[in-house]
Write a protein that holds these residues in place. Structure first.
Motif, PDB file in Angstrom:
ATOM      1  N   PHE A 166      43.962  24.454  41.598  1.00 32.05           N
ATOM      2  CA  PHE A 166      42.817  25.339  41.463  1.00 32.05           C
ATOM      3  C   PHE A 166      42.003  25.353  42.744  1.00 32.05           C
ATOM      4  CE2 PHE A 166      38.328  25.917  40.375  1.00 32.05           C
ATOM      5  CZ  PHE A 166      38.397  27.157  39.773  1.00 32.05           C
ATOM      6  N   LYS A 167      41.593  26.553  43.189  1.00 36.76           N
ATOM      7  CA  LYS A 167      40.721  26.722  44.350  1.00 36.76           C
ATOM      8  C   LYS A 167      39.628  27.711  43.998  1.00 36.76           C
ATOM      9  CE  LYS A 167      44.358  26.014  47.729  1.00 36.76           C
ATOM     10  NZ  LYS A 167      45.091  26.584  48.843  1.00 36.76           N
ATOM     11  N   MET A 168      38.379  27.425  44.417  1.00 39.84           N
ATOM     12  CA  MET A 168      37.269  28.328  44.150  1.00 39.84           C
ATOM     13  C   MET A 168      36.211  28.181  45.230  1.00 39.84           C
ATOM     14  SD  MET A 168      34.870  28.641  40.807  1.00 39.84           S
ATOM     15  CE  MET A 168      35.507  30.123  40.063  1.00 39.84           C
ATOM     16  N   LYS A 169      35.548  29.284  45.563  1.00 41.20           N
ATOM     17  CA  LYS A 169      34.488  29.273  46.567  1.00 41.20           C
ATOM     18  C   LYS A 169      33.373  28.320  46.141  1.00 41.20           C
ATOM     19  CE  LYS A 169      31.506  32.130  49.298  1.00 41.20           C
ATOM     20  NZ  LYS A 169      31.250  33.378  49.912  1.00 41.20           N
ATOM     21  N   LYS A 170      32.834  27.569  47.111  1.00 43.81           N
ATOM     22  CA  LYS A 170      31.809  26.575  46.831  1.00 43.81           C
ATOM     23  C   LYS A 170      30.452  27.221  46.576  1.00 43.81           C
ATOM     24  CE  LYS A 170      31.743  23.790  50.358  1.00 43.81           C
ATOM     25  NZ  LYS A 170      31.857  22.783  51.421  1.00 43.81           N
ATOM     26  N   THR A 171      29.752  26.706  45.563  1.00 43.80           N
ATOM     27  CA  THR A 171      28.346  27.001  45.321  1.00 43.80           C
ATOM     28  C   THR A 171      27.690  25.694  44.920  1.00 43.80           C
ATOM     29  OG1 THR A 171      28.629  27.476  42.961  1.00 43.80           O
ATOM     30  CG2 THR A 171      28.849  29.343  44.484  1.00 43.80           C
ATOM     31  N   PHE A 172      26.362  25.627  44.991  1.00 40.01           N
ATOM     32  CA  PHE A 172      25.669  24.382  44.664  1.00 40.01           C
ATOM     33  C   PHE A 172      25.909  23.966  43.213  1.00 40.01           C
ATOM     34  CE2 PHE A 172      22.028  22.111  42.913  1.00 40.01           C
ATOM     35  CZ  PHE A 172      22.078  20.969  43.685  1.00 40.01           C
ATOM     36  N   GLY A 173      25.692  24.878  42.277  1.00 37.14           N
ATOM     37  CA  GLY A 173      25.856  24.556  40.857  1.00 37.14           C
ATOM     38  C   GLY A 173      27.268  24.125  40.519  1.00 37.14           C
ATOM     39  N   LEU A 174      28.233  24.813  41.078  1.00 34.67           N
ATOM     40  CA  LEU A 174      29.626  24.456  40.853  1.00 34.67           C
ATOM     41  C   LEU A 174      29.930  23.095  41.467  1.00 34.67           C
ATOM     42  CD1 LEU A 174      32.279  25.325  39.611  1.00 34.67           C
ATOM     43  CD2 LEU A 174      32.804  26.519  41.736  1.00 34.67           C
ATOM     44  N   GLY A 175      29.310  22.814  42.599  1.00 40.85           N
ATOM     45  CA  GLY A 175      29.497  21.516  43.240  1.00 40.85           C
ATOM     46  C   GLY A 175      29.037  20.373  42.360  1.00 40.85           C
ATOM     47  N   VAL A 176      27.902  20.539  41.718  1.00 42.40           N
ATOM     48  CA  VAL A 176      27.384  19.511  40.807  1.00 42.40           C
ATOM     49  C   VAL A 176      28.340  19.328  39.638  1.00 42.40           C
ATOM     50  CG1 VAL A 176      25.512  18.932  39.204  1.00 42.40           C
ATOM     51  CG2 VAL A 176      24.973  19.890  41.459  1.00 42.40           C
ATOM     52  N   ILE A 179      38.912  16.342  43.329  1.00 39.29           N
ATOM     53  CA  ILE A 179      38.372  17.608  43.812  1.00 39.29           C
ATOM     54  C   ILE A 179      37.876  17.369  45.219  1.00 39.29           C
ATOM     55  CG2 ILE A 179      36.631  19.396  43.463  1.00 39.29           C
ATOM     56  CD1 ILE A 179      36.699  18.521  40.438  1.00 39.29           C
ATOM     57  N   SER A 180      38.378  18.159  46.144  1.00 39.02           N
ATOM     58  CA  SER A 180      37.975  18.031  47.540  1.00 39.02           C
ATOM     59  C   SER A 180      37.479  19.385  48.020  1.00 39.02           C
ATOM     60  CB  SER A 180      39.159  17.567  48.383  1.00 39.02           C
ATOM     61  OG  SER A 180      40.221  18.491  48.294  1.00 39.02           O
ATOM     62  N   THR A 181      37.012  19.417  49.262  1.00 38.83           N
ATOM     63  CA  THR A 181      36.587  20.687  49.842  1.00 38.83           C
ATOM     64  C   THR A 181      37.513  21.036  50.992  1.00 38.83           C
ATOM     65  OG1 THR A 181      35.014  19.586  51.288  1.00 38.83           O
ATOM     66  CG2 THR A 181      34.173  20.407  49.194  1.00 38.83           C
ATOM     67  N   SER A 182      37.757  22.314  51.108  1.00 44.49           N
ATOM     68  CA  SER A 182      38.575  22.845  52.190  1.00 44.49           C
ATOM     69  C   SER A 182      37.822  24.052  52.738  1.00 44.49           C
ATOM     70  CB  SER A 182      39.948  23.248  51.652  1.00 44.49           C
ATOM     71  OG  SER A 182      40.691  23.916  52.635  1.00 44.49           O
ATOM     72  N   GLY A 183      37.081  23.831  53.803  1.00 44.91           N
ATOM     73  CA  GLY A 183      36.260  24.923  54.333  1.00 44.91           C
ATOM     74  C   GLY A 183      35.160  25.274  53.360  1.00 44.91           C
ATOM     75  N   ASP A 184      35.175  26.483  52.841  1.00 45.94           N
ATOM     76  CA  ASP A 184      34.151  26.921  51.894  1.00 45.94           C
ATOM     77  C   ASP A 184      34.674  26.954  50.461  1.00 45.94           C
ATOM     78  OD1 ASP A 184      35.843  29.084  52.084  1.00 45.94           O
ATOM     79  OD2 ASP A 184      34.243  30.579  52.168  1.00 45.94           O
ATOM     80  N   LYS A 185      35.721  26.158  50.158  1.00 47.54           N
ATOM     81  CA  LYS A 185      36.319  26.161  48.820  1.00 47.54           C
ATOM     82  C   LYS A 185      36.460  24.747  48.275  1.00 47.54           C
ATOM     83  CE  LYS A 185      38.858  30.351  49.440  1.00 47.54           C
ATOM     84  NZ  LYS A 185      39.685  31.225  48.730  1.00 47.54           N
ATOM     85  N   PHE A 186      36.371  24.651  46.946  1.00 44.59           N
ATOM     86  CA  PHE A 186      36.738  23.434  46.243  1.00 44.59           C
ATOM     87  C   PHE A 186      38.223  23.528  45.933  1.00 44.59           C
ATOM     88  CE2 PHE A 186      32.244  23.784  44.899  1.00 44.59           C
ATOM     89  CZ  PHE A 186      31.795  22.563  45.371  1.00 44.59           C
TER      90      PHE A 186
END
Length: 66
Positions: A8-18, A32-39
């Motif tokens: 699964f990959k999705m664009k990062k947002t603050f709420g989703l990050g929490v 769950i890791s980050t790749s650029g601007d995506k989780f």
């Protein structure tokens, strides 16, 4: 590989990050890791959806969409 089995990959947002941080902390086997601007997770969308739903239930979180 079909979409069902892709990580699964999705664009990062603050709420989703929490929510991702809570899920990662509380569900064994989920990374769950980050790749650029995506989780990016190590599981498919369906598996992550189940993990997130379990996290929401365990923390008594209810989403309200206006």
């Amino acid at each position: 590989m079909s979409n069902e089995n892709e990580n699964f990959k999705m664009k990062k947002t603050f709420g989703l990050g929490v929510l991702m941080k809570l899920t990662k902390k509380n569900i064994n086997g989920i990374t769950i890791s980050t790749s650029g601007d995506k989780f990016v997770s190590n599981v498919s969308f369906g598996e992550l959806q189940d993990a997130v739903n379990n996290t929401l239930t365990a923390h008594n979180i209810h989403l309200k969409i206006d």
